[in-house]
Every structure is written in C-alpha cells, then in structure tokens.
Scaffold this motif. Structure first.
Motif, PDB file in Angstrom:
ATOM      1  N   PRO A   1     -11.064   6.950  -7.319  1.00  0.00           N
ATOM      2  CA  PRO A   1     -11.713   8.186  -7.798  1.00  0.00           C
ATOM      3  C   PRO A   1     -13.243   8.088  -7.836  1.00  0.00           C
ATOM      4  O   PRO A   1     -13.936   9.095  -7.717  1.00  0.00           O
ATOM      5  CB  PRO A   1     -11.161   8.354  -9.218  1.00  0.00           C
ATOM      6  N   LEU A   2     -13.767   6.883  -7.958  1.00  0.00           N
ATOM      7  CA  LEU A   2     -15.215   6.694  -8.049  1.00  0.00           C
ATOM      8  C   LEU A   2     -15.906   6.634  -6.689  1.00  0.00           C
ATOM      9  O   LEU A   2     -17.106   6.910  -6.599  1.00  0.00           O
ATOM     10  CB  LEU A   2     -15.519   5.402  -8.821  1.00  0.00           C
ATOM     11  N   VAL A   3     -15.173   6.262  -5.646  1.00  0.00           N
ATOM     12  CA  VAL A   3     -15.794   6.129  -4.325  1.00  0.00           C
ATOM     13  C   VAL A   3     -15.366   7.217  -3.349  1.00  0.00           C
ATOM     14  O   VAL A   3     -15.899   7.306  -2.244  1.00  0.00           O
ATOM     15  CB  VAL A   3     -15.539   4.739  -3.699  1.00  0.00           C
TER      16      VAL A   3
ATOM     17  N   ALA B   1      -0.747  -7.025  -4.323  1.00  0.00           N
ATOM     18  CA  ALA B   1      -0.382  -6.133  -5.440  1.00  0.00           C
ATOM     19  C   ALA B   1      -1.560  -5.949  -6.394  1.00  0.00           C
ATOM     20  O   ALA B   1      -1.876  -4.823  -6.803  1.00  0.00           O
ATOM     21  CB  ALA B   1       0.837  -6.681  -6.179  1.00  0.00           C
ATOM     22  N   GLY B   2      -2.223  -7.038  -6.752  1.00  0.00           N
ATOM     23  CA  GLY B   2      -3.359  -6.944  -7.662  1.00  0.00           C
ATOM     24  C   GLY B   2      -4.537  -6.187  -7.070  1.00  0.00           C
ATOM     25  O   GLY B   2      -5.158  -5.346  -7.731  1.00  0.00           O
TER      26      GLY B   2
ATOM     27  N   PHE C   1       0.801  -1.226   0.000  1.00  0.00           N
ATOM     28  CA  PHE C   1       0.000   0.000   0.000  1.00  0.00           C
ATOM     29  C   PHE C   1       0.837   1.281   0.000  1.00  0.00           C
ATOM     30  O   PHE C   1       0.303   2.359  -0.254  1.00  0.00           O
ATOM     31  CB  PHE C   1      -0.929   0.032   1.220  1.00  0.00           C
ATOM     32  N   ALA C   2       2.119   1.201   0.274  1.00  0.00           N
ATOM     33  CA  ALA C   2       2.929   2.409   0.503  1.00  0.00           C
ATOM     34  C   ALA C   2       2.779   3.451  -0.599  1.00  0.00           C
ATOM     35  O   ALA C   2       2.419   4.600  -0.323  1.00  0.00           O
ATOM     36  CB  ALA C   2       4.397   2.027   0.695  1.00  0.00           C
TER      37      ALA C   2
ATOM     38  N   VAL D   1      -7.734  -0.905  -6.007  1.00  0.00           N
ATOM     39  CA  VAL D   1      -8.003   0.255  -5.146  1.00  0.00           C
ATOM     40  C   VAL D   1      -7.693   1.536  -5.914  1.00  0.00           C
ATOM     41  O   VAL D   1      -8.479   2.484  -5.912  1.00  0.00           O
ATOM     42  CB  VAL D   1      -7.189   0.198  -3.837  1.00  0.00           C
ATOM     43  N   GLU D   2      -6.565   1.561  -6.595  1.00  0.00           N
ATOM     44  CA  GLU D   2      -6.187   2.753  -7.360  1.00  0.00           C
ATOM     45  C   GLU D   2      -7.201   3.057  -8.455  1.00  0.00           C
ATOM     46  O   GLU D   2      -7.478   4.224  -8.749  1.00  0.00           O
ATOM     47  CB  GLU D   2      -4.796   2.562  -7.965  1.00  0.00           C
TER      48      GLU D   2
END
Length: 146
Positions: free
Chosen positions: A119-121, A108-109, A16-17, A114-115
């Motif tokens: 922007p949508l949530v 990682a996947g 997550f870093a 999440v990325e």
C-alpha cells in the motif's frame, strides 16, 4: 547449493499465489520456464517485485522496483519494510534457501513483507520514491526516449 530453478519457480508461485490475487499483481513473469534463470516477477499498480534466488549463495530475496518516466529504483524488501516502519527490526525474516524448507520459510516471510509495504509503494509515485530513497534504494536514470 540452493534448490534448482524448477523447484524455485514452483515455490515462488505457491508463496505468491494468494498475495498476488489480493494485491492485484500479475505474475509470475521473468525467468519462468528458464531453468537457468532464477528470477520470478510480480507486477501491478506501478510496482514490480522481483524474487531472486542466489544459486551459489543459497539465498533468496525479493526486490521492490518502481519506474517513473525519468528514473528506476530498486531496494530489498526487508530494508524497505524496516524503513517504512511496518516491521520493528532487521533480521526478523529469513533469506536462506539452501533447502526447500528454508526456501519456503524465506519466501513466506518476505511475501508477508510485500503485503505490508505494497500500500505504501503502489500509490503516489513521488511518495513511493521518497520512501524507497530513504531506504537506500539503488536508483538510476532511464534513457531519454525520442
């Protein structure tokens, strides 16, 4: 059996870093430092991502959570990504965590998802909740304060 909680927290932090920095997420929170609780949370812009390791099942999943004054919603990252149309199909991301290698690949996947959905949530709460509901989010009413 899945890797222990200490390994999990280190791997979640590493996975997550960069995304947390780019998305402005605070974390990790949750069970960090608790060797019996395999949950790490990252939060920002009204959204909380809970990374949960199933110690007995040997799996890992990121849940997307959004609170409003009246409700709280929670849905798995893959389901949300498919519903949002940011990925083509289910099954393109791993959930396995029976080894460190599996755990790293799965994190990682899922962090990549999440990325894609952030922007949508993270914007308009109504639009975020509509999307999460369309993805079959679990939703419950929050107790009234006062």
């Amino acid at each position: 059996m899945a890797p222990g909680t200490e390994a999990f927290h280190g791997e979640a932090r590493a996975a997550f870093a960069e995304a947390a920095r780019r998305l402005g997420l605070d974390g990790p929170g949750g069970g960090e430092g608790d060797r019996h609780l395999a949950v790490a949370t990252y939060a920002g812009s009204g959204v909380t991502y809970k990374v949960v390791l199933g110690l007995w099942q040997g799996d890992v999943e990121i849940h997307v959570c959004r609170r409003t004054a009246l409700t709280e919603c929670k849905v798995g990252i893959e389901t949300l990504a498919v519903t949002a149309g940011v990925v083509d199909r289910r099954g393109a991301v791993s959930f396995g965590a029976r080894s460190l290698r599996q755990l790293r690949r799965s994190l990682a996947g899922q962090v990549r998802y999440v990325e894609l959905v952030h922007p949508l949530v993270s914007g308009d709460p109504d639009a975020a909740l509509t999307l999460m509901r369309a993805a079959g989010a679990r939703e419950w009413r929050r107790p009234a304060v006062g």
